[in-house]
Enzyme design. Structure first.
Site, PDB file in Angstrom:
ATOM      1  N   LYS A 583      -6.609   3.089   0.897  1.00  0.00           N
ATOM      2  CA  LYS A 583      -6.551   4.301   1.715  1.00  0.00           C
ATOM      3  C   LYS A 583      -7.521   5.392   1.258  1.00  0.00           C
ATOM      4  O   LYS A 583      -7.664   6.416   1.925  1.00  0.00           O
ATOM      5  CB  LYS A 583      -5.118   4.869   1.702  1.00  0.00           C
ATOM      6  CG  LYS A 583      -4.111   4.025   2.445  1.00  0.00           C
ATOM      7  CD  LYS A 583      -2.738   4.637   2.407  1.00  0.00           C
ATOM      8  CE  LYS A 583      -1.925   4.190   1.234  1.00  0.00           C
ATOM      9  NZ  LYS A 583      -1.606   2.768   1.215  1.00  0.00           N
ATOM     10  N   GLU A 610      -6.575  -0.797   9.467  1.00  0.00           N
ATOM     11  CA  GLU A 610      -5.259  -0.758  10.117  1.00  0.00           C
ATOM     12  C   GLU A 610      -4.128  -0.727   9.103  1.00  0.00           C
ATOM     13  O   GLU A 610      -3.130  -0.018   9.279  1.00  0.00           O
ATOM     14  CB  GLU A 610      -5.109  -1.974  11.037  1.00  0.00           C
ATOM     15  CG  GLU A 610      -3.775  -2.063  11.770  1.00  0.00           C
ATOM     16  CD  GLU A 610      -3.588  -0.951  12.788  1.00  0.00           C
ATOM     17  OE1 GLU A 610      -2.845  -0.001  12.470  1.00  0.00           O
ATOM     18  OE2 GLU A 610      -4.174  -1.025  13.868  1.00  0.00           O
ATOM     19  N   ALA A 615       1.309  -1.070   7.114  1.00  0.00           N
ATOM     20  CA  ALA A 615       1.056  -2.478   6.740  1.00  0.00           C
ATOM     21  C   ALA A 615       0.520  -3.245   7.943  1.00  0.00           C
ATOM     22  O   ALA A 615      -0.580  -2.965   8.414  1.00  0.00           O
ATOM     23  CB  ALA A 615       2.311  -3.116   6.162  1.00  0.00           C
ATOM     24  N   LEU A 617       1.715  -3.246  11.036  1.00  0.00           N
ATOM     25  CA  LEU A 617       2.037  -2.657  12.334  1.00  0.00           C
ATOM     26  C   LEU A 617       0.766  -2.146  13.030  1.00  0.00           C
ATOM     27  O   LEU A 617      -0.122  -1.590  12.378  1.00  0.00           O
ATOM     28  CB  LEU A 617       3.011  -1.482  12.159  1.00  0.00           C
ATOM     29  CG  LEU A 617       4.416  -1.818  11.671  1.00  0.00           C
ATOM     30  CD1 LEU A 617       5.230  -0.531  11.498  1.00  0.00           C
ATOM     31  CD2 LEU A 617       5.118  -2.751  12.645  1.00  0.00           C
ATOM     32  N   GLY A 668       8.048  -5.546  -4.811  1.00  0.00           N
ATOM     33  CA  GLY A 668       6.662  -5.406  -4.352  1.00  0.00           C
ATOM     34  C   GLY A 668       6.438  -4.352  -3.302  1.00  0.00           C
ATOM     35  O   GLY A 668       5.399  -4.353  -2.629  1.00  0.00           O
ATOM     36  N   GLU A 671       3.572   0.985  -5.269  1.00  0.00           N
ATOM     37  CA  GLU A 671       2.348   0.878  -6.037  1.00  0.00           C
ATOM     38  C   GLU A 671       2.722   0.572  -7.494  1.00  0.00           C
ATOM     39  O   GLU A 671       3.876   0.771  -7.889  1.00  0.00           O
ATOM     40  CB  GLU A 671       1.548   2.186  -5.962  1.00  0.00           C
ATOM     41  CG  GLU A 671       1.089   2.584  -4.582  1.00  0.00           C
ATOM     42  CD  GLU A 671      -0.003   1.686  -4.032  1.00  0.00           C
ATOM     43  OE1 GLU A 671      -0.614   0.927  -4.823  1.00  0.00           O
ATOM     44  OE2 GLU A 671      -0.254   1.729  -2.815  1.00  0.00           O
ATOM     45  N   ASP A 682       1.197   9.304  -0.959  1.00  0.00           N
ATOM     46  CA  ASP A 682       0.808   8.177  -0.114  1.00  0.00           C
ATOM     47  C   ASP A 682       1.118   8.465   1.350  1.00  0.00           C
ATOM     48  O   ASP A 682       0.313   8.167   2.241  1.00  0.00           O
ATOM     49  CB  ASP A 682       1.539   6.915  -0.590  1.00  0.00           C
ATOM     50  CG  ASP A 682       1.007   5.657   0.060  1.00  0.00           C
ATOM     51  OD1 ASP A 682      -0.210   5.407  -0.044  1.00  0.00           O
ATOM     52  OD2 ASP A 682       1.792   4.922   0.696  1.00  0.00           O
ATOM     53  N   LYS A 686      -1.382   8.934   4.682  1.00  0.00           N
ATOM     54  CA  LYS A 686      -1.210   8.178   5.918  1.00  0.00           C
ATOM     55  C   LYS A 686      -1.198   9.079   7.147  1.00  0.00           C
ATOM     56  O   LYS A 686      -1.833   8.769   8.161  1.00  0.00           O
ATOM     57  CB  LYS A 686       0.079   7.353   5.842  1.00  0.00           C
ATOM     58  CG  LYS A 686       0.008   6.201   4.850  1.00  0.00           C
ATOM     59  CD  LYS A 686       1.338   5.457   4.748  1.00  0.00           C
ATOM     60  CE  LYS A 686       1.224   4.280   3.783  1.00  0.00           C
ATOM     61  NZ  LYS A 686       2.510   3.551   3.628  1.00  0.00           N
ATOM     62  N   GLY A 800       5.384  -4.797   2.098  1.00  0.00           N
ATOM     63  CA  GLY A 800       5.536  -6.211   1.745  1.00  0.00           C
ATOM     64  C   GLY A 800       4.206  -6.922   1.766  1.00  0.00           C
ATOM     65  O   GLY A 800       3.358  -6.656   2.619  1.00  0.00           O
TER      66      GLY A 800
END
Length: 816
Positions: A583, A610, A615, A617, A668, A671, A682, A686, A800
């Site tokens: 990112k 994307e 993730a 989506l 998972g 980060e 984060d 976004k 994930g």
């Protein structure tokens, strides 16, 4: 009668000559044949080397002559029976003694003339043809050796003599009428002038000899036997997917051979073409292969008629010379003056192009002719240059010509667009273009370092409708990276069969090692790739990708590194597509973000990210589709952290907050340092990315971030962080209980409205779309001019490794 010509590799040694013998035997069983042979492979080059050594008084020429002598003596021993060898061994020795005497003379004089050079190189064909004729006679064939040099008459332009066609044809016709042997064998390449001095027809002249003889007697067919199975759609040394051309028109073959197709010497086509004689190119080492038929007219299948081009040819070591100046505009005779000067300098012009303004003329020549051409042009236009009407000639070197050839290109719209489009998409800069009025050839001049890439791009575009090769460079092979790599291996067969795409993992890198393979890293080698790799750095990885210069390249960043995005711009400028899970770039300073977006657009490549939000989506894709269709985003409301959603869905005060965070990290969702997620940084990145994609020039520091972590939790190491979470458990319980008392739940929400963005914890009531969001799910609620009353909602798993990898995979496919 048929004419058979065998090249140097076909007669390189006794083993190959036995193959030639079988071919001659088969053809001579049905027709009378004339066989023309080249010198043994490499002999002509060594003869020239011996002469050049002698000219500079280097006695190494003696060793070269001895090596060549032994090579020919050994050939006699292997082909001629012992009892008959003596005379032929003496024959070879005598001629090498003569050759050595000539070289001695050159050594004494310290001078090598073109006439002497022709005399020296003639020994190659003279000896090979005599030895092969002796072999055929020994085997009982009705064979006669013919001194073709005495029949082919030329001017005295040594090393590339011009043939006197009328006298030559008369000589050949008379000789073949007088000698009716089943097999007549002779040397190619060599001829004589009116004073009976030996001349040569230029490198590749053995083909020319065979063609001259075929034309003189109106032969049934000319066969050129070489070491490949005919002409190919491209140079097989440059593209592994080159295909044989089964049939081709003379004009097409002429174009291909002129621009570098090595199988055929260009002048050899003209004599047989003028007499409408079929020419076949065959493989000595695979005589049953079909080869290539070159003819005036062909019966093409419906599928062949649809082929736009027949082949791609290339020529290296090219220079461009440009003459320009205002004094050229509207002045007649400029072109004539230019080409007269080049003619006096004996310069061969390969390609010509002139702007319609008449302000400049550009020509392509061989690099070896640069000095002579520069001198010739500047001398011819000396007065104009002195008066500043014309500039001194400008020179560019290190170039190649690539030509797309095909009769079906005539009057076919879109061919040039297709050619230039696919090259432009892969950062191939075209220096100049030439297309003859025949429309069967489009030639371009490009940098020599781009030749292999350009040929592979064009070959894929015009000849490989089946599969498109895509080269992937993956940076980051951790949890998400390893899932992506496995998905690629698992899905590649499907992509080949259904989308006609072959994904090659051409490079892998982590923080320590990197590995490259132009043909792709096979799945069985992937497990041990780190052991096979070399020491890595971000800059080295990027520079290697650029230097390899492979077509259809995609760089994939699956890291959180701040260093890697610094190489994005350099990669985009080489038209290398970028797919970023990272990112950092899209949330960096707005000017940098716009620079990367503009660079991608200006260099006709893709920059997709994307998976920066949601993730797998389709969040950014949805925004882009809305904007492209003319809609406008008025507000966004979202839960964008799978980590935070997982944490607050699983924390109700019954167990420690630190335990829930540790579970999220173990599974998972976070980060490596969970504070990046829990601090809201984060999420802020976004919503910033979404706002920017929606068209708002927002900076990161303009986002209001209402944190919920005590400041002490942000200090120290990750281990210290978990200890502090435990210390502040009461703080987290209170956050949870305050929401529960209102009948609500905690969600970490990002919102954008009226040009402003905010992230932070919110108490969410059951009637909100944000309420029913479970596990690691994300949700984005779009309000737009069109979706003003009922918003557009995108919802699903937002974290994930598997889903993130699949989102990256989708971006890869989208960028092809």
């Amino acid at each position: 009668m048929k004419i058979l010509k065998f090249g140097g590799t076909s007669v390189a040694n006794s083993k190959n000559i036995l193959l030639v013998e079988n071919i001659i035997k088969k053809e001579a069983s049905q027709n009378k044949v004339v066989v023309i042979v080249s010198a043994l492979h490499g002999v002509t080059d060594h003869l020239i080397k011996a002469a050049e050594y002698a000219a500079v008084k280097d006695d190494s020429y003696l060793q070269v002559v001895k090596i060549l002598e032994e090579k020919h003596l050994q050939l006699v021993r292997e082909l001629i029976p012992v009892l008959e060898q003596s005379s032929w061994l003496s024959f070879v020795k005598k001629h090498f003694n003569d050759l050595e005497d000539i070289c001695n003379g050159i050594f004494i004089l310290g001078e090598l003339t073109s006439r002497t050079k022709d005399k020296i190189v003639s020994y190659g064909e003279f000896l090979s043809s005599n030895i092969i004729a002796a072999r055929l006679l020994h085997k009982g064939f009705d064979c006669l050796w013919m001194n073709a040099a005495e029949l082919i008459r030329t001017n005295s332009d040594f090393t590339h003599a011009k043939v006197d066609v009328d006298i030559t044809e008369q000589n050949i016709q008379k000789y073949l009428n007088d000698h009716q042997n089943q097999i007549i064998i002779g040397p190619g390449f060599i001829a004589q002038d009116d004073n009976n001095n030996i001349t040569t027809l230029g490198r590749g002249g053995s083909d020319y000899t065979a063609s001259i003889i075929a034309a003189a007697i109106h032969a049934e067919e000319l066969q050129i036997w070489t070491d490949v199975s005919g002409m190919m759609t491209a140079d097989p040394r440059l593209t592994s997917n080159a295909k044989p051309i089964s049939e081709i028109l003379y004009h097409e073959a002429m174009e291909l051979s002129h621009f570098g197709a090595k199988v055929l010497y260009p002048p050899s086509i003209q004599p047989v073409m003028s007499k409408n004689i079929d020419l076949k190119i065959k493989n000595t080492f695979d005589p049953d292969a079909k080869g290539t038929l070159i003819s005036h007219s062909l019966e093409k299948t419906e599928n062949e008629k649809n082929h736009i081009a027949v082949g791609i040819s290339n020529m290296s070591h090219i220079a461009l010379l440009t003459l320009e100046g205002s004094g050229m505009v509207g002045i007649p005779g400029i072109s004539a003056k230019l080409f007269q000067g080049l003619n006096h300098g004996n310069i061969n012009v390969i390609l010509i192009t002139q702007g319609s303004s008449e302000h400049s003329i550009t020509i392509a020549i061989h690099e070896k002719d640069i000095s002579a051409a520069e001198k010739a042009i500047n001398t011819s236009f000396a007065d104009d240059i002195n008066l500043k009407r014309i500039e001194p000639v400008k020179i560019e070197s290190g170039l190649s010509i690539v030509a797309l050839v095909g009769e079906n290109m005539k009057s076919r719209s879109g061919v040039s667009a297709k050619m230039f489009g696919c090259l432009g998409n892969n950062a191939i800069n075209i220096r100049t273009i030439a297309q003859g009025s025949s429309e069967r050839n489009i030639s371009i001049v490009i940098s020599e370092k781009d030749t292999r890439k350009a040929i592979n791009i064009l070959h894929e575009e015009f000849f490989e409708s089946e599969i498109k090769q895509v080269h992937l460079y993956i940076c980051g092979t951790g949890n998400v990276g390893s899932k992506l790599i496995q998905q690629i291996y698992d899905q590649n067969q499907y992509l080949q069969e259904n989308l006609l795409i072959n994904l090659r993992i051409a490079g892998l890198s982590n923080s320590r090692k990197m590995l490259f393979s132009d043909r792709g890293i096979p799945e069985e080698e992937y497990a041990n790739w780190i052991e096979l790799g070399q020491e890595a750095s971000v800059q080295d990885f990027a520079e290697e990708i650029i230097s390899r210069n492979l077509r259809n390249s995609i760089f994939i960043d699956i890291t959180a590194s701040a260093e890697i995005p610094r190489v994005y711009e350099a990669l985009l400028k080489r038209s290398i597509n970028i797919v970023a899970c990272n990112k950092i770039a899209a949330s960096s300073d707005f000017d940098n973000y716009k620079t990367l977006k503009n660079t991608a657009r200006n260099h006709n490549c893709k920059f997709y990210f994307e998976t920066n939000v949601g993730a797998g989506l389709p969040v950014i894709g949805t925004i882009n589709d809305l904007i492209k269709s003319g809609d406008k985003i008025t507000s966004l409301e979202a839960v964008l952290s799978g980590t935070l959603n997982f944490v607050f869905n699983n924390y109700d005060g019954s167990r420690m907050f630190s335990e829930v965070v540790a579970q999220a990290q173990k599974e998972g969702y976070t980060e490596p340092d969970p504070r990046l997620d829990l601090s809201g940084t984060d999420v802020a990145r976004k919503i910033l990315i979404l706002a920017r994609e929606a068209g708002y020039p927002l900076q990161f520091d303009e986002i209001e971030n209402v944190g919920f972590l005590p400041e002490a939790c942000m200090q120290g190491s990750v281990e210290d962080f978990y200890e502090k979470l435990t210390e502040y458990e009461d703080h987290f319980k209170k956050l949870c209980s305050d929401a529960q008392r209102e009948g609500k739940i905690l969600k970490y929400v990002a919102e954008f409205k009226e040009g402003k963005a905010k992230v932070g914890l919110r108490h969410v009531s059951p009637e909100s779309d944000l309420f029913h969001l479970y596990g690691k799910d994300n949700i984005v609620i779009f309000k737009t001019l069109r979706y003003s009353e009922q918003p557009l909602v995108v919802k699903g798993a937002g974290a994930g490794a598997e889903v993130t990898a699949s989102g990256i995979f989708a971006d890869i496919i989208r960028s092809i």
